[in-house]
Design a protein around this motif. Structure first.
Motif, PDB file in Angstrom:
ATOM      1  N   THR A 151      41.123 -60.765 -54.883  1.00  0.00           N
ATOM      2  CA  THR A 151      42.167 -61.357 -54.045  1.00  0.00           C
ATOM      3  C   THR A 151      43.481 -61.482 -54.818  1.00  0.00           C
ATOM      4  OG1 THR A 151      41.349 -63.547 -54.664  1.00  0.00           O
ATOM      5  CG2 THR A 151      40.552 -62.617 -52.580  1.00  0.00           C
ATOM      6  N   PRO A 152      44.177 -60.375 -55.016  1.00  0.00           N
ATOM      7  CA  PRO A 152      45.478 -60.443 -55.693  1.00  0.00           C
ATOM      8  C   PRO A 152      46.471 -61.229 -54.866  1.00  0.00           C
ATOM      9  CG  PRO A 152      45.191 -58.299 -54.672  1.00  0.00           C
ATOM     10  CD  PRO A 152      43.878 -59.010 -54.534  1.00  0.00           C
ATOM     11  N   ARG A 153      47.487 -61.752 -55.528  1.00  0.00           N
ATOM     12  CA  ARG A 153      48.486 -62.557 -54.850  1.00  0.00           C
ATOM     13  C   ARG A 153      49.832 -61.847 -54.973  1.00  0.00           C
ATOM     14  NH1 ARG A 153      47.094 -68.723 -55.855  1.00  0.00           N
ATOM     15  NH2 ARG A 153      47.237 -68.637 -53.597  1.00  0.00           N
ATOM     16  N   ILE A 154      50.622 -61.904 -53.917  1.00  0.00           N
ATOM     17  CA  ILE A 154      51.846 -61.126 -53.839  1.00  0.00           C
ATOM     18  C   ILE A 154      53.068 -62.046 -53.757  1.00  0.00           C
ATOM     19  CG2 ILE A 154      53.092 -59.323 -52.590  1.00  0.00           C
ATOM     20  CD1 ILE A 154      50.381 -58.399 -53.693  1.00  0.00           C
ATOM     21  N   ILE A 155      54.076 -61.747 -54.580  1.00  0.00           N
ATOM     22  CA  ILE A 155      55.376 -62.405 -54.482  1.00  0.00           C
ATOM     23  C   ILE A 155      56.435 -61.330 -54.288  1.00  0.00           C
ATOM     24  CG2 ILE A 155      57.156 -63.720 -55.701  1.00  0.00           C
ATOM     25  CD1 ILE A 155      54.992 -65.284 -57.094  1.00  0.00           C
ATOM     26  N   LEU A 156      57.289 -61.518 -53.298  1.00  0.00           N
ATOM     27  CA  LEU A 156      58.380 -60.588 -53.033  1.00  0.00           C
ATOM     28  C   LEU A 156      59.644 -61.148 -53.689  1.00  0.00           C
ATOM     29  CD1 LEU A 156      58.220 -57.952 -51.437  1.00  0.00           C
ATOM     30  CD2 LEU A 156      59.231 -59.140 -49.487  1.00  0.00           C
ATOM     31  N   ASN A 157      60.241 -60.361 -54.564  1.00  0.00           N
ATOM     32  CA  ASN A 157      61.359 -60.832 -55.379  1.00  0.00           C
ATOM     33  C   ASN A 157      62.676 -60.180 -54.960  1.00  0.00           C
ATOM     34  OD1 ASN A 157      62.556 -62.317 -57.439  1.00  0.00           O
ATOM     35  ND2 ASN A 157      62.193 -60.751 -58.986  1.00  0.00           N
ATOM     36  N   ILE A 165      61.575 -60.227 -45.498  1.00  0.00           N
ATOM     37  CA  ILE A 165      60.309 -60.936 -45.679  1.00  0.00           C
ATOM     38  C   ILE A 165      59.146 -60.122 -45.112  1.00  0.00           C
ATOM     39  CG2 ILE A 165      58.990 -62.995 -45.012  1.00  0.00           C
ATOM     40  CD1 ILE A 165      61.597 -64.558 -45.045  1.00  0.00           C
ATOM     41  N   LYS A 166      59.429 -59.362 -44.053  1.00  0.00           N
ATOM     42  CA  LYS A 166      58.373 -58.583 -43.399  1.00  0.00           C
ATOM     43  C   LYS A 166      57.761 -57.547 -44.325  1.00  0.00           C
ATOM     44  CE  LYS A 166      61.215 -54.904 -41.348  1.00  0.00           C
ATOM     45  NZ  LYS A 166      62.414 -55.164 -42.176  1.00  0.00           N
ATOM     46  N   ASP A 167      58.483 -57.113 -45.361  1.00  0.00           N
ATOM     47  CA  ASP A 167      57.935 -56.115 -46.287  1.00  0.00           C
ATOM     48  C   ASP A 167      56.715 -56.659 -47.023  1.00  0.00           C
ATOM     49  OD1 ASP A 167      59.947 -54.468 -45.486  1.00  0.00           O
ATOM     50  OD2 ASP A 167      61.121 -54.611 -47.319  1.00  0.00           O
ATOM     51  N   GLY A 168      56.738 -57.950 -47.304  1.00  0.00           N
ATOM     52  CA  GLY A 168      55.582 -58.568 -47.942  1.00  0.00           C
ATOM     53  C   GLY A 168      54.384 -58.581 -47.019  1.00  0.00           C
ATOM     54  N   HIS A 169      54.617 -58.907 -45.754  1.00  0.00           N
ATOM     55  CA  HIS A 169      53.529 -58.898 -44.769  1.00  0.00           C
ATOM     56  C   HIS A 169      52.988 -57.481 -44.567  1.00  0.00           C
ATOM     57  CE1 HIS A 169      53.981 -63.107 -43.667  1.00  0.00           C
ATOM     58  NE2 HIS A 169      55.283 -62.925 -43.530  1.00  0.00           N
ATOM     59  N   PHE A 170      53.887 -56.504 -44.612  1.00  0.00           N
ATOM     60  CA  PHE A 170      53.457 -55.109 -44.477  1.00  0.00           C
ATOM     61  C   PHE A 170      52.519 -54.726 -45.618  1.00  0.00           C
ATOM     62  CE2 PHE A 170      54.082 -50.672 -45.789  1.00  0.00           C
ATOM     63  CZ  PHE A 170      53.640 -50.008 -44.654  1.00  0.00           C
ATOM     64  N   LEU A 171      52.845 -55.139 -46.838  1.00  0.00           N
ATOM     65  CA  LEU A 171      51.995 -54.831 -47.986  1.00  0.00           C
ATOM     66  C   LEU A 171      50.632 -55.496 -47.846  1.00  0.00           C
ATOM     67  CD1 LEU A 171      51.475 -53.635 -50.758  1.00  0.00           C
ATOM     68  CD2 LEU A 171      52.718 -55.563 -51.782  1.00  0.00           C
ATOM     69  N   ILE A 172      50.619 -56.742 -47.406  1.00  0.00           N
ATOM     70  CA  ILE A 172      49.358 -57.469 -47.212  1.00  0.00           C
ATOM     71  C   ILE A 172      48.489 -56.757 -46.179  1.00  0.00           C
ATOM     72  CG2 ILE A 172      48.310 -59.619 -46.432  1.00  0.00           C
ATOM     73  CD1 ILE A 172      49.661 -59.929 -49.108  1.00  0.00           C
ATOM     74  N   LYS A 176      44.787 -54.661 -46.641  1.00  0.00           N
ATOM     75  CA  LYS A 176      43.615 -55.008 -45.844  1.00  0.00           C
ATOM     76  C   LYS A 176      43.070 -53.786 -45.108  1.00  0.00           C
ATOM     77  CE  LYS A 176      40.575 -57.616 -43.793  1.00  0.00           C
ATOM     78  NZ  LYS A 176      39.418 -58.179 -44.540  1.00  0.00           N
ATOM     79  N   SER A 177      43.939 -53.027 -44.475  1.00  0.00           N
ATOM     80  CA  SER A 177      43.490 -51.910 -43.640  1.00  0.00           C
ATOM     81  C   SER A 177      42.999 -50.728 -44.468  1.00  0.00           C
ATOM     82  CB  SER A 177      44.620 -51.460 -42.716  1.00  0.00           C
ATOM     83  OG  SER A 177      45.719 -50.962 -43.468  1.00  0.00           O
ATOM     84  N   MET A 178      43.606 -50.493 -45.627  1.00  0.00           N
ATOM     85  CA  MET A 178      43.255 -49.329 -46.433  1.00  0.00           C
ATOM     86  C   MET A 178      42.159 -49.619 -47.457  1.00  0.00           C
ATOM     87  SD  MET A 178      45.197 -46.982 -45.142  1.00  0.00           S
ATOM     88  CE  MET A 178      45.337 -45.641 -46.320  1.00  0.00           C
ATOM     89  N   LEU A 179      42.208 -50.813 -48.048  1.00  0.00           N
ATOM     90  CA  LEU A 179      41.296 -51.122 -49.151  1.00  0.00           C
ATOM     91  C   LEU A 179      40.326 -52.255 -48.842  1.00  0.00           C
ATOM     92  CD1 LEU A 179      43.875 -51.021 -52.103  1.00  0.00           C
ATOM     93  CD2 LEU A 179      42.447 -49.147 -51.241  1.00  0.00           C
ATOM     94  N   GLN A 180      40.484 -52.917 -47.678  1.00  0.00           N
ATOM     95  CA  GLN A 180      39.682 -54.089 -47.320  1.00  0.00           C
ATOM     96  C   GLN A 180      39.883 -55.232 -48.322  1.00  0.00           C
ATOM     97  OE1 GLN A 180      35.613 -52.789 -46.758  1.00  0.00           O
ATOM     98  NE2 GLN A 180      36.213 -51.076 -45.450  1.00  0.00           N
ATOM     99  N   VAL A 181      41.076 -55.259 -48.916  1.00  0.00           N
ATOM    100  CA  VAL A 181      41.431 -56.293 -49.891  1.00  0.00           C
ATOM    101  C   VAL A 181      42.170 -57.423 -49.189  1.00  0.00           C
ATOM    102  CG1 VAL A 181      42.963 -56.825 -51.828  1.00  0.00           C
ATOM    103  CG2 VAL A 181      41.488 -54.813 -51.915  1.00  0.00           C
ATOM    104  N   ASN A 182      41.705 -58.659 -49.383  1.00  0.00           N
ATOM    105  CA  ASN A 182      42.337 -59.828 -48.781  1.00  0.00           C
ATOM    106  C   ASN A 182      43.350 -60.425 -49.753  1.00  0.00           C
ATOM    107  OD1 ASN A 182      40.764 -59.893 -46.285  1.00  0.00           O
ATOM    108  ND2 ASN A 182      39.037 -60.456 -47.589  1.00  0.00           N
ATOM    109  N   ALA A 183      44.530 -59.836 -49.783  1.00  0.00           N
ATOM    110  CA  ALA A 183      45.579 -60.333 -50.663  1.00  0.00           C
ATOM    111  C   ALA A 183      46.237 -61.571 -50.055  1.00  0.00           C
ATOM    112  CB  ALA A 183      46.618 -59.243 -50.912  1.00  0.00           C
ATOM    113  N   ASP A 184      46.851 -62.371 -50.907  1.00  0.00           N
ATOM    114  CA  ASP A 184      47.482 -63.622 -50.481  1.00  0.00           C
ATOM    115  C   ASP A 184      48.991 -63.506 -50.700  1.00  0.00           C
ATOM    116  OD1 ASP A 184      48.099 -66.205 -49.789  1.00  0.00           O
ATOM    117  OD2 ASP A 184      47.389 -67.085 -51.663  1.00  0.00           O
ATOM    118  N   TYR A 185      49.758 -63.726 -49.646  1.00  0.00           N
ATOM    119  CA  TYR A 185      51.217 -63.673 -49.737  1.00  0.00           C
ATOM    120  C   TYR A 185      51.709 -65.033 -50.230  1.00  0.00           C
ATOM    121  CZ  TYR A 185      55.924 -62.143 -48.226  1.00  0.00           C
ATOM    122  OH  TYR A 185      57.241 -61.757 -48.184  1.00  0.00           O
ATOM    123  N   LEU A 186      52.018 -65.116 -51.526  1.00  0.00           N
ATOM    124  CA  LEU A 186      52.433 -66.399 -52.096  1.00  0.00           C
ATOM    125  C   LEU A 186      53.801 -66.836 -51.591  1.00  0.00           C
ATOM    126  CD1 LEU A 186      51.408 -66.511 -55.874  1.00  0.00           C
ATOM    127  CD2 LEU A 186      50.510 -67.860 -53.984  1.00  0.00           C
ATOM    128  N   GLY A 187      54.698 -65.865 -51.414  1.00  0.00           N
ATOM    129  CA  GLY A 187      56.029 -66.219 -50.953  1.00  0.00           C
ATOM    130  C   GLY A 187      57.069 -65.223 -51.436  1.00  0.00           C
TER     131      GLY A 187
END
Length: 236
Positions: A151-157, A165-172, A176-187
Motif C-alpha cells: 500500500t504505497p502512499r502518494i503525495i502530489l507536489n 489535484i485530479k492527477d493524483g486520483h488518476f494515479l491511484i 488499482k485497475s492495472m496492478l490491483q494495488v490499493n495506494a493511499d492518496y496522502l494529499g
C-alpha cells in the motif's frame, strides 16, 4: 558496512530539538551501487537506530538500491508532480517496486523465478499477466496476498491550481485497475516561492515560512492523514 553503532556515530544534530540527520554524502555509507549483502546490513542497522522514526529520502529513479529501501520501509511514500511524465514515472516506480517485492518473496518458487528470468515482467502491463504464468492456484493466492498488503502512499507536489489535484486520483485509480494495488492518496502540496527562498537561505521552509501555502499543505497531511494512524498516535 559496519555496525549499527558506527551508523549511529554518523548522526549529526540539527537546530531542531529531537531532529537528527545522516548525510547521504557520508563516505561511510558507501557508493550508489553497494553490494546486496552490505545493503541488507545497512537496512538492518537503520532499523536498529535509537530513534522513534527514520525518514529515508531515496531520491528519484528505480535502481535496485532505491527499490529495496522502499519495499523494506514500514511506509513507502511516493512524491510526484502533476505532469504526464512525472505521473508515468510514479506509476512505473510503484509497479517496479511491487515486482521487486514479489521476486524477492517468491524467489524459491520455480514458476515465479522463470517469469522474471524470461524478462516478461519488463513488458508487463497488468498484474493478471503474471498470474496467467502461474499454474499453482495456491501460489497465486499467496502472491495476491502480498499485492493486497502493498500500500504505497502518494503525495502530489508543486500544484499550480486545484484542477491538478485530479492527477493524483488518476494515479491511484490506475494503480488499482492495472496492478490491483490499493495506494493511499496522502494529499498535495502547492507550488510556493517560499520553498525556493528558504532553500536559498539554507533553512527548512516549514520553520522559515510556517504560514506559507506549501507549509499549510504539509501540516494538513501530517494532522489529517499521518496522525490519524494508530501507530503515529501512539508515539505522539
Amino acid at each position: 558496512t559496519g555496525s549499527a553503532a558506527s551508523l549511529q556515530s554518523l548522526i549529526a544534530k540539527t537546530n531542531i530539538e529531537r531532529l537528527f540527520l545522516i548525510s547521504g554524502r557520508s563516505g561511510a555509507l558507501g557508493g550508489a551501487n553497494i553490494l546486496h549483502v552490505y545493503k541488507k546490513k545497512l537496512i538492518s542497522h537503520l532499523k536498529d537506530l535509537d530513534c522513534d522514526y527514520v525518514i529515508l529520502d531515496i531520491g528519484a529513479g528505480s535502481s535496485y538500491n532505491q527499490l529495496d529501501f522502499f519495499i523494506e520501509a514500514d511506509q513507502g511514500i511516493v512524491v510526484t508532480m502533476p505532469e504526464p511524465h512525472a505521473i508515468q514515472d510514479g506509476y512505473h516506480f510503484v509497479k517496479t517496486a511491487l515486482l521487486r517485492k514479489i521476486s524477492h518473496q517468491f524467489k524459491d518458487e520455480p514458476a515465479v523465478s522463470a517469469y522474471f528470468k524470461s524478462k516478461k515482467h519488463i513488458q508487463m502491463e497488468k498484474i493478471d499477466s503474471l498470474y496467467q504464468e502461474i499454474p499453482d492456484k495456491d501460489l497465486i493466492y499467496k502472491i495476491q496476498g502480498i499485492v493486497s498488503q502493498f500500500t504505497p502512499r502518494i503525495i502530489l507536489n508543486q500544484l499550480m491550481n486545484r484542477e491538478e489535484i485530479k492527477d493524483g486520483h488518476f494515479l491511484i485509480k490506475t494503480l488499482k485497475s492495472m496492478l490491483q494495488v490499493n495506494a493511499d492518496y496522502l494529499g498535495y502540496v502547492y507550488f510556493d516561492v517560499h520553498v525556493r527562498r528558504a532553500t536559498q537561505n539554507l533553512k527548512p521552509f516549514l520553520i522559515e515560512f510556517p504560514k506559507s501555502e506549501a507549509a499549510t499543505c504539509i501540516f494538513s497531511i501530517i494532522v489529517h492523514k499521518l496522525l490519524n494512524q494508530s501507530g503515529f498516535r501512539a508515539k505522539f
